[in-house]
Write a protein that holds these residues in place. Structure first.
Motif, short mmCIF file in Angstrom:
data_model
loop_
_atom_site.label_atom_id
_atom_site.label_comp_id
_atom_site.label_asym_id
_atom_site.label_seq_id
_atom_site.Cartn_x
_atom_site.Cartn_y
_atom_site.Cartn_z
N PHE A 339 -3.51 -2.22 0.84
CA PHE A 339 -2.41 -1.53 1.50
C PHE A 339 -2.22 -2.13 2.89
CE2 PHE A 339 -4.33 1.39 -1.52
CZ PHE A 339 -3.23 1.70 -2.29
N THR A 341 0.79 -2.51 6.36
CA THR A 341 1.92 -1.85 7.01
C THR A 341 2.92 -2.88 7.50
OG1 THR A 341 0.61 -1.74 9.05
CG2 THR A 341 0.71 0.25 7.69
N ALA A 629 -5.58 0.05 7.84
CA ALA A 629 -4.40 -0.81 7.99
C ALA A 629 -4.07 -0.87 9.47
CB ALA A 629 -3.21 -0.26 7.18
N TYR A 631 -1.96 0.28 12.47
CA TYR A 631 -1.12 1.40 12.89
C TYR A 631 -0.86 1.26 14.39
CZ TYR A 631 -2.86 3.18 8.43
OH TYR A 631 -3.20 3.33 7.12
N THR A 635 0.90 8.01 13.84
CA THR A 635 1.50 8.26 12.53
C THR A 635 1.67 9.76 12.38
OG1 THR A 635 -0.73 8.16 11.60
CG2 THR A 635 0.58 6.18 11.46
N LEU A 668 4.08 1.67 4.50
CA LEU A 668 2.78 1.43 3.89
C LEU A 668 3.05 0.85 2.51
CD1 LEU A 668 -0.35 1.86 4.22
CD2 LEU A 668 -0.03 3.88 2.78
#
Length: 920
Positions: A339, A341, A629, A631, A635, A668
């Motif tokens: 995963f 972003t 991931a 960020y 979030t 994502l």
């Protein structure tokens, strides 16, 4: 462009504003001008919060101290502050349908949370707006319109109700935006009123005008235009009613119906001090209100002979206020993990020089999106495709009051702000909203700044759920203190409510929350919420919400039946997520291992968590693991895109996240690579079972030395947060013995045989494993054990349950050489325990909840009670263990105790670190 070469080598955070590096802005206060890099558009050349071309802003106003002659019971939480031209302004209270105040001079000061942080991104020193300039008229806290006869509330000792009028008496329906004019839409009894506020300059000053169209008038309606408390006389002459002030009646306030001849509507005076207009039949007229010297009455009377200012054809929509689109280019992440972003670059380089701090995102059925910003704007987005090379942004709406939520239902946009749930309608299909419909304002709303309109989600049956923030005491202080850290606010603060499908009814679902945010499964209707660690909330919880739940925050109980406290699905430690926001369910089939999962958003970390739920027990319990991931900003809210099946996350910074990024809109994306996250767990009497997305290596999975299990409880008190406590009540954490570990036949599940398992608020499993493909899997999982039952061990062979009761063999006590206390170790703790999100290593104060550490040691500290002390070792230790004992002046109680969390050696290291930053 700002030269930042002199700052190279310093420890900057990943400060991003829509993909733009802002380290210099955040750390030094400089402002970017034009960038020489093509991937860094102009960003921070921001215009003022109030736009001259838009007719109003939404706000709260305190008008209790306007001076002699004006009513003292005059504050409003839901206010449209109208720009009327000629330096004239008025506030319309949408709850009570009244002009609460009108004045000339300067517009309201920009002191609310969204306003003070609009350019000064981390400024939280909010206040309540008060009226500058020269007040002309005001009314008290009573209905601006009545049917049958005038009616006024005279008991000023009563606290504000913070609720709208009963709909049968009067209801605000919405606002038409027609160019730079606004048309108010409301009902009074069974009558429908449209009103266009304005102003007009004449020889004796400025008159405030109210062009009104009344339909369906079945009985007399009374408009209260102004109240003059110290009146010394009054009279009515034809179309004009006067109320005088002063012993010589040298000052006058007047209301008139414009035009010539016998008026259809009649001006009047009630109780010697209320200026009114009686509306006895359908029709349209302009009402004018003026205050001035009595010697200038003739000039006003001459002005009153002017014609009525008719309302425009507003129902078909007006001209588009914002034309064209802003195109940005997104930034794709390399496919380095399961995963990743991708960043949708924000439209900061826009013609209106408008800041864009995205609070939430929603999607239309065709994959177009809309976002709402904390400054009160809505933007629509096109061009969200695989490559994100041409993202088209268009402004759709503005003027909203600190919105944090957007929902798109049947391709219609709904926003929840302090005014209520607003349905935005584009009447002429030009891409800009014309009608800001009040879909629902049945929820209470006080003027306390932290009584956020926090969250809005749509239920499968078409109704809505909303979450309202608790009225925390670190705001303007409009209401009385009701508990440590709290003020009274409204009687629905800190609550979750269900709003009916038509928006006309509200039902309280759950209470006892401090700062809740929501999530809901779009088809199953499973409602979840988080809460904010703080007073009465020992650490971050995630809840599954049911009707009648109470979650333990005493000042927001709002009940008298002494309910039991509902336990959370799981607690999350302070160092892992100290500030939780909303949840979102992964729907569809394009997110790989996350399909069907609940995702939790962290503001403080920031980042996303996978939430696992153990529903085998009668009391539901769960746990979380981090979705690793990039960020770059907090979030906060998320939504699934029906076109590409990926999760999009919005968020902005303000309250002290570990990220320095101002705002970001992220995708994502499932990159198709293997995931190594746990996807299933069970915990009970025999131990802990974790199942993973990928097969595991047998050697590492069956070595119990590769697992560490800890547990502890929290204490719920009125103090901010909680330390860690063992099951016997002593401080600290318990390290649990892992007697054995087993790998399932399919190599995806491990079972840890752990003696002494029982109910506990917090457990932490750390593991150092290897996947079958050779990937190292070193991570943690946190969960709550609400009910200890038998764990189903099918799938595991050879589990020796006798080890649960076996006496551990005597072994010589291992001599563990604890690392000596040091400043470097203190720095590591500073980062690990998320202290960096609230305290700066340097002198930075913006965005920081706590004082900076540089030069802290041996400095003089002044507290909110006026006392002082020198910050020596004893004071620093006290601040770590009992931070609420003394609060430094200018700060709020925002730090939990680290009792049982940090050892004496850890505390000594933190103190050495602080001392190293002071050079003493």
């Amino acid at each position: 462009m700002l030269n930042i070469s002199k700052y190279r080598g310093k420890r900057w955070g990943a400060a991003l504003l829509g993909g733009i590096s802002l380290a210099s802005v955040l750390m030094t206060g400089y402002t970017y001008t034009r960038s020489t890099r093509p991937d860094r558009p102009d960003s921070l050349q921001l215009a003022s919060f109030v736009e001259p071309g838009f007719p109003y802003i939404s706000t709260s106003v305190d008008a209790r101290k306007l001076g002699g002659g004006f009513p003292k019971d005059n504050q409003a939480a839901r206010t449209l502050a109208l720009q009327l031209g000629d330096s004239a302004y008025a506030c319309f209270d949408t709850d009570l349908l009244r002009w609460s105040v009108a004045w000339t001079g300067k517009f309201l000061p920009m002191v609310l949370m969204a306003q003070v942080s609009y350019k000064d991104f981390f400024n939280k020193n909010n206040n309540i707006a008060t009226v500058p300039g020269s007040p002309v008229l005001a009314t008290g806290a009573y209905a601006g319109w009545t049917t049958g006869k005038p009616a006024y509330r005279t008991d000023q000792s009563l606290p504000p109700a913070w609720k709208p009028l009963p709909a049968s008496q009067g209801r605000y329906n919405g606002m038409y935006v027609y160019g730079n004019r606004s048309v108010l839409d409301y009902s009074v009894g069974k009558a429908h009123i449209y009103e266009m506020p304005g102003s007009a300059r004449f020889d004796a000053g400025v008159a405030f005008t109210r062009s009104i169209r009344a339909n369906g008038v079945l009985s007399d309606l009374y408009l209260t235009a102004a109240e003059v408390d110290n009146a010394t006389g009054s009279e009515v002459k034809g179309r004009i009613a006067y109320v005088y002030q002063g012993a010589d009646k040298d000052t006058v306030t007047a209301v008139a119906v414009l035009g010539k001849g016998k008026p259809a509507w009649q001006s009047g005076v009630e109780e010697g001090k209320y200026l009114t207009v009686k509306v006895g039949a359908d029709g349209e007229a302009t009402v004018a209100i003026w205050k001035g010297l009595s010697k200038d009455k003739k000039a006003f009377e001459k002005f009153c002979k002017t014609k009525h200012n008719p309302l425009p054809d507003f129902k078909n929509g007006g001209p588009a206020l914002w034309k064209g689109t802003v195109v940005t280019q997104g930034k794709l992440s390399p496919d380095t993990a399961a995963f990743v972003t991708d960043q949708l670059t924000l439209p900061l380089n826009n013609p209106w020089k408008r800041n864009v701090r995205v609070a939430d995102v929603g999607f239309f059925e065709d994959g177009r999106a809309a976002v709402v910003t904390f400054e009160g704007d809505v933007w629509t987005i096109e061009g969200i495709d695989k490559n994100l090379q041409s993202i088209k942004w268009r402004r759709f709406a503005s003027g909203l009051h600190e919105p944090m939520s957007i929902e798109i239902v049947k391709d219609s946009i709904y926003v929840f702000d302090r005014n209520g749930i607003v349905h935005l309608r584009d009447l002429n299909n030009d891409g800009v909203a014309d009608y800001y419909e009040n879909f629902s304002n049945v929820m209470a709303q006080s003027a306390e700044s932290r009584e956020w309109a926090a969250d809005l989600v749509t239920a499968p049956d078409g109704s809505f759920y909303i979450a309202k923030g608790g009225s925390l005491s670190n705001g303007p202080g409009m209401t009385k203190v009701t508990g440590k850290g709290f003020r009274a606010g409204s009687d629905q603060n800190g609550a979750i409510l269900r709003i009916s499908k038509d928006g006309r009814n509200a039902e309280v679902v759950a209470t006892g929350l401090r700062g809740p945010y929501l999530g809901i499964h779009p088809t199953k209707g499973i409602l979840t919420a988080s809460d904010q660690q703080g007073n009465f909330v020992p650490s971050t919880p995630i809840f599954v919400i049911h009707q009648g739940d109470y979650f333990g925050v005493e000042p927001t109980l709002h009940r008298s039946d002494n309910p039991a406290v509902t336990p959370p699905l799981t607690w999350i430690p302070h160092s892992v997520d100290r500030s939780a926001i909303s949840q979102v369910w992964i729907t569809g089939s394009k997110m790989g291992p996350l399909n069907g999962n609940l995702i939790h958003c962290s503001f403080g970390r920031p980042g996303l968590f996978r939430v696992l739920i153990d529903s085998t027990t009668s009391v539901v319990q769960g746990g979380v693991s981090v979705i690793h991931a990039n960020y770059p900003a907090p979030t906060s809210k998320g939504a699934m895109n029906p076109a590409d099946g990926q999760l999009y996350i919005a968020g902005f910074n303000l309250w002290g996240s570990s990220s320095n990024g101002i705002s970001a809109l992220l995708r994502l994306r499932y990159a198709g690579k293997p995931s190594y996250l746990p996807n299933h767990f069970r915990a009970g009497k025999q131990g802990i079972m974790l199942r993973f997305d990928s097969p595991l290596d047998k050697v590492t999975a069956t070595n119990p030395g590769n697992f560490e299990v800890r547990r502890w409880n929290y204490k719920r008190t009125e103090e901010y947060g909680s330390g860690h406590f063992k099951l016997d009540g002593s401080t600290g954490q318990e390290v649990m013995h892992v007697a054995a570990s087993y790998l399932s036949k399919d190599k995806r599940s491990v079972f840890l045989l752990v003696p002494g398992m029982t109910e506990v608020m917090q457990m932490e499993v750390s593991y150092r494993l290897q996947a079958a493909d050779g990937k190292k899997v070193n991570d943690q999982f946190w969960f709550t054990l609400n009910q200890s039952t038998d764990v189903d061990l099918s799938g595991f062979g050879g589990v020796d349950l006798a080890l649960l009761n076996a006496k551990r063999p005597e072994q010589p006590a291992a001599v563990v050489a604890e690392t000596a206390a040091s400043a470097e170790k203190g720095r590591e703790i500073f980062q690990k325990m998320a202290c960096a999100g609230c305290h700066s290593e340097g002198t930075r104060t913006k965005g920081m909840y706590g004082p900076p550490f540089q030069n802290l040691y041996k400095s003089e500290r002044t507290f909110d009670d006026g006392s002082k002390v020198i910050a020596d070792e004893a004071y620093l230790r006290e601040s770590i263990l009992t931070p609420s004992k003394r609060i430094v002046k200018g700060y709020n109680e925002e730090m939990p105790s680290f009792v049982g969390v940090l050892s004496d050696n850890d505390i000594e290291s933190v103190i050495l670190f602080i001392k190293s930053l002071s050079g003493k």
